[in-house]
Design a protein around this motif. Structure first.
Motif, PDB file in Angstrom:
ATOM      1  N   UNK A  30       0.838  -1.205   0.000  1.00  0.00           N
ATOM      2  CA  UNK A  30       0.000   0.000   0.000  1.00  0.00           C
ATOM      3  C   UNK A  30       0.873   1.256   0.000  1.00  0.00           C
ATOM      4  N   UNK A  31       1.902   1.241   0.806  1.00  0.00           N
ATOM      5  CA  UNK A  31       2.804   2.400   0.879  1.00  0.00           C
ATOM      6  C   UNK A  31       3.464   2.614  -0.474  1.00  0.00           C
ATOM      7  N   UNK A  32       3.931   1.533  -1.072  1.00  0.00           N
ATOM      8  CA  UNK A  32       4.550   1.606  -2.394  1.00  0.00           C
ATOM      9  C   UNK A  32       3.579   2.180  -3.432  1.00  0.00           C
ATOM     10  N   UNK A  33       2.363   1.641  -3.469  1.00  0.00           N
ATOM     11  CA  UNK A  33       1.387   2.109  -4.468  1.00  0.00           C
ATOM     12  C   UNK A  33       1.082   3.595  -4.300  1.00  0.00           C
ATOM     13  N   UNK A  34       0.899   4.034  -3.045  1.00  0.00           N
ATOM     14  CA  UNK A  34       0.581   5.439  -2.832  1.00  0.00           C
ATOM     15  C   UNK A  34       1.793   6.328  -3.084  1.00  0.00           C
ATOM     16  N   UNK A  35       2.981   5.829  -2.836  1.00  0.00           N
ATOM     17  CA  UNK A  35       4.175   6.594  -3.178  1.00  0.00           C
ATOM     18  C   UNK A  35       4.276   6.758  -4.697  1.00  0.00           C
ATOM     19  N   UNK A  36       3.950   5.678  -5.423  1.00  0.00           N
ATOM     20  CA  UNK A  36       3.947   5.755  -6.892  1.00  0.00           C
ATOM     21  C   UNK A  36       2.917   6.764  -7.387  1.00  0.00           C
ATOM     22  N   UNK A  37       1.744   6.739  -6.797  1.00  0.00           N
ATOM     23  CA  UNK A  37       0.701   7.683  -7.210  1.00  0.00           C
ATOM     24  C   UNK A  37       1.104   9.121  -6.897  1.00  0.00           C
ATOM     25  N   UNK A  38       1.748   9.316  -5.769  1.00  0.00           N
ATOM     26  CA  UNK A  38       2.253  10.644  -5.409  1.00  0.00           C
ATOM     27  C   UNK A  38       3.284  11.078  -6.451  1.00  0.00           C
ATOM     28  N   UNK A  39       4.198  10.171  -6.807  1.00  0.00           N
ATOM     29  CA  UNK A  39       5.204  10.466  -7.818  1.00  0.00           C
ATOM     30  C   UNK A  39       4.540  10.783  -9.170  1.00  0.00           C
ATOM     31  N   UNK A  40       3.562   9.982  -9.554  1.00  0.00           N
ATOM     32  CA  UNK A  40       2.863  10.214 -10.824  1.00  0.00           C
ATOM     33  C   UNK A  40       2.182  11.575 -10.833  1.00  0.00           C
ATOM     34  N   UNK A  41       1.650  11.972  -9.702  1.00  0.00           N
ATOM     35  CA  UNK A  41       1.014  13.290  -9.606  1.00  0.00           C
ATOM     36  C   UNK A  41       2.048  14.402  -9.738  1.00  0.00           C
ATOM     37  N   UNK A  42       3.203  14.200  -9.122  1.00  0.00           N
ATOM     38  CA  UNK A  42       4.281  15.185  -9.267  1.00  0.00           C
ATOM     39  C   UNK A  42       4.766  15.254 -10.711  1.00  0.00           C
ATOM     40  N   UNK A  43       4.861  14.091 -11.349  1.00  0.00           N
ATOM     41  CA  UNK A  43       5.295  14.065 -12.753  1.00  0.00           C
ATOM     42  C   UNK A  43       4.284  14.771 -13.649  1.00  0.00           C
ATOM     43  N   UNK A  44       3.008  14.594 -13.378  1.00  0.00           N
ATOM     44  CA  UNK A  44       1.970  15.243 -14.181  1.00  0.00           C
ATOM     45  C   UNK A  44       2.036  16.761 -14.048  1.00  0.00           C
ATOM     46  N   UNK A  45       2.463  17.234 -12.884  1.00  0.00           N
ATOM     47  CA  UNK A  45       2.548  18.675 -12.645  1.00  0.00           C
ATOM     48  C   UNK A  45       3.903  19.261 -13.064  1.00  0.00           C
ATOM     49  N   UNK A  46       4.869  18.394 -13.334  1.00  0.00           N
ATOM     50  CA  UNK A  46       6.224  18.858 -13.659  1.00  0.00           C
ATOM     51  C   UNK A  46       6.246  19.612 -14.982  1.00  0.00           C
ATOM     52  N   UNK A  47       7.010  20.693 -15.003  1.00  0.00           N
ATOM     53  CA  UNK A  47       7.128  21.502 -16.225  1.00  0.00           C
ATOM     54  C   UNK A  47       8.526  21.437 -16.839  1.00  0.00           C
ATOM     55  N   UNK A  48       9.451  20.758 -16.151  1.00  0.00           N
ATOM     56  CA  UNK A  48      10.801  20.627 -16.707  1.00  0.00           C
ATOM     57  C   UNK A  48      11.479  19.371 -16.171  1.00  0.00           C
ATOM     58  N   UNK A  49      12.659  19.087 -16.715  1.00  0.00           N
ATOM     59  CA  UNK A  49      13.397  17.883 -16.339  1.00  0.00           C
ATOM     60  C   UNK A  49      13.748  17.877 -14.851  1.00  0.00           C
ATOM     61  N   UNK A  50      14.126  19.009 -14.301  1.00  0.00           N
ATOM     62  CA  UNK A  50      14.509  19.083 -12.890  1.00  0.00           C
ATOM     63  C   UNK A  50      13.348  18.666 -11.993  1.00  0.00           C
ATOM     64  N   UNK A  51      12.145  19.098 -12.310  1.00  0.00           N
ATOM     65  CA  UNK A  51      10.981  18.722 -11.512  1.00  0.00           C
ATOM     66  C   UNK A  51      10.666  17.238 -11.672  1.00  0.00           C
ATOM     67  N   UNK A  52      10.848  16.717 -12.881  1.00  0.00           N
ATOM     68  CA  UNK A  52      10.635  15.281 -13.100  1.00  0.00           C
ATOM     69  C   UNK A  52      11.636  14.471 -12.283  1.00  0.00           C
ATOM     70  N   UNK A  53      12.893  14.877 -12.329  1.00  0.00           N
ATOM     71  CA  UNK A  53      13.921  14.170 -11.577  1.00  0.00           C
ATOM     72  C   UNK A  53      13.629  14.227 -10.080  1.00  0.00           C
ATOM     73  N   UNK A  54      13.189  15.368  -9.612  1.00  0.00           N
ATOM     74  CA  UNK A  54      12.846  15.514  -8.199  1.00  0.00           C
ATOM     75  C   UNK A  54      11.715  14.569  -7.812  1.00  0.00           C
ATOM     76  N   UNK A  55      10.728  14.413  -8.678  1.00  0.00           N
ATOM     77  CA  UNK A  55       9.619  13.497  -8.396  1.00  0.00           C
ATOM     78  C   UNK A  55      10.139  12.067  -8.230  1.00  0.00           C
ATOM     79  N   UNK A  56      11.020  11.640  -9.131  1.00  0.00           N
ATOM     80  CA  UNK A  56      11.587  10.295  -9.032  1.00  0.00           C
ATOM     81  C   UNK A  56      12.455  10.160  -7.781  1.00  0.00           C
TER      82      UNK A  56
END
Length: 103
Positions: A30-56
């Protein structure tokens, strides 16, 4: 932003349920799945490579913390599956960070 906040809150809830390591109340998956969803949400909001890298990287940090907690719990007395699962989650997160870094 609503999606991001909801994912973060659900992750925190899953972590609180799991933290006492009562597997009848929660699990690392459950923790893993919600962490992935949190990451996916950050990736969807990312506007550049730095923000994408930060999400990962943020996801990797959460997974490293989970793995540490699982392995330290009563000297590793959780089921082997829990420990093997967290090793997979870490390897996957590290691969995502590496892939984003190499772009």
């Amino acid at each position: 932003m609503k999606r991001l906040n909801a994912a973060r809150q659900a992750y925190e809830w899953a972590l609180c349920e799991f933290k006492p390591f009562d597997l009848s109340k929660g699990d690392g998956e459950q923790i893993y799945r919600w962490s992935c969803r949190w990451m996916e949400s950050e990736l969807a909001a990312a506007t550049d490579k730095a923000q994408r890298l930060t999400a990962f990287q943020n996801h990797l940090k959460r997974i490293l913390s989970l793995e540490k907690d699982v392995h330290e719990y009563q000297g590793g007395s959780l089921p082997l599956q829990a420990m093997l699962s967290t090793a997979y989650y870490r390897a996957e997160a590290e691969a995502w960070v590496a892939a984003e870094t190499s772009k």
